[in-house]
Design a protein around this motif. Structure first.
Motif, PDB file in Angstrom:
ATOM      1  N   VAL A 135     -27.752 -23.050 -22.655  1.00 35.72           N
ATOM      2  CA  VAL A 135     -28.032 -22.135 -21.550  1.00 35.72           C
ATOM      3  C   VAL A 135     -29.303 -22.586 -20.840  1.00 35.72           C
ATOM      4  CG1 VAL A 135     -28.546 -19.752 -20.894  1.00 35.72           C
ATOM      5  CG2 VAL A 135     -26.885 -20.230 -22.719  1.00 35.72           C
ATOM      6  N   LEU A 136     -29.206 -22.782 -19.527  1.00 32.05           N
ATOM      7  CA  LEU A 136     -30.348 -23.207 -18.719  1.00 32.05           C
ATOM      8  C   LEU A 136     -30.747 -22.090 -17.760  1.00 32.05           C
ATOM      9  CD1 LEU A 136     -29.363 -26.870 -17.750  1.00 32.05           C
ATOM     10  CD2 LEU A 136     -30.611 -26.076 -19.759  1.00 32.05           C
ATOM     11  N   ARG A 137     -32.008 -21.694 -17.822  1.00 33.34           N
ATOM     12  CA  ARG A 137     -32.506 -20.653 -16.927  1.00 33.34           C
ATOM     13  C   ARG A 137     -32.846 -21.221 -15.545  1.00 33.34           C
ATOM     14  NH1 ARG A 137     -37.544 -18.804 -20.289  1.00 33.34           N
ATOM     15  NH2 ARG A 137     -37.487 -21.062 -20.706  1.00 33.34           N
ATOM     16  N   ASP A 138     -32.930 -20.329 -14.552  1.00 30.96           N
ATOM     17  CA  ASP A 138     -33.417 -20.729 -13.233  1.00 30.96           C
ATOM     18  C   ASP A 138     -34.839 -21.250 -13.357  1.00 30.96           C
ATOM     19  OD1 ASP A 138     -31.086 -20.015 -11.942  1.00 30.96           O
ATOM     20  OD2 ASP A 138     -31.766 -17.980 -11.518  1.00 30.96           O
ATOM     21  N   ALA A 139     -35.172 -22.244 -12.554  1.00 35.01           N
ATOM     22  CA  ALA A 139     -36.512 -22.832 -12.620  1.00 35.01           C
ATOM     23  C   ALA A 139     -37.057 -23.069 -11.215  1.00 35.01           C
ATOM     24  CB  ALA A 139     -36.472 -24.135 -13.411  1.00 35.01           C
TER      25      ALA A 139
END
Length: 218
Positions: A135-139
């Motif tokens: 899972v990749l969060r907004d950055a």
């Protein structure tokens, strides 16, 4: 494929038998001068998984690389192997022709998303399947500043590394005024910046980080 790491030679062999990919990674202490080494090939392993947003939306176009566990043979304990995989429209990826009975960490990147290094994954001869999810969060955040020398003068064309120098998460090059910016960071998090082997912590969102490029000691 041969790669030298200090006093150790890393021997990597890949082949095919009856249509099945075979591979092996062997660490050899070449200082002893041993020869006639027997290498036993095993059926290649693979890692399959998906890359998602926190809302479980598949992320298309994310890049996934495999870092093999090589212990103390490198400064970071890992080595990049094979070609990166790219996720499809369902967020799925498959890393193939991996060396069996070896641990890997996955490095996952995607534009405007956080950079992630997974925990260790043990690879056998079977695929792990869709139960592996990253899972990749907004950055949308960034960190910026400038690089100066010991007298406070700006240093142009200096490489500012995000993370560990051996496997940098990102690299920025300073302009004529010594300024740099690194984007695609999670707001509020603390990151490590490195110039040479000098490390400095900075909080994402900071615009006035000052890094000092020190001369290498003789």
């Amino acid at each position: 494929q041969l790669e030298r790491q200090g006093p150790t030679l890393i021997l990597m062999v890949q082949g095919e038998l009856a249509g099945k990919p075979l591979s092996c990674a062997r660490f050899i202490d070449y200082v002893t001068g041993k020869e006639n080494i027997t290498v036993r090939l095993w059926q290649s392993g693979s890692i399959t998984g998906r890359v998602l947003s926190p809302q479980a939306v598949p992320l298309d176009g994310a890049q996934v690389s495999a870092l093999m566990d090589v212990g103390g043979l490198t400064c970071h304990g890992t080595m990049l192997v094979g070609e990166p995989a790219v996720t499809d429209t369902t967020g799925q990826f498959t890393l193939r022709d991996l060396y069996p009975d070896t641990r890997y960490r996955l490095r996952v990147t995607c534009p405007r998303r956080e950079r992630k290094l997974t925990d260790w994954i043990a690879v056998g001869s079977r695929e792990l399947g869709d139960r592996l999810q990253v899972v990749l969060r907004d950055a949308p955040g960034s960190v910026a500043g400038r690089v100066v020398d010991g007298k406070g003068s700006p240093v142009a064309n200096s490489r500012v590394i995000l993370g560990h120098p051996c496997i940098p998460d990102a690299v920025a090059v300073t302009d004529a005024e010594g300024k740099f910016r690194i984007e695609d960071l999670v707001p509020g998090e603390e990151v490590t910046l490195c110039i040479g082997w000098n490390f400095q912590k900075a909080k994402v969102g900071t615009e006035d980080v000052v890094l000092v490029a020190r001369d290498r000691q003789p």
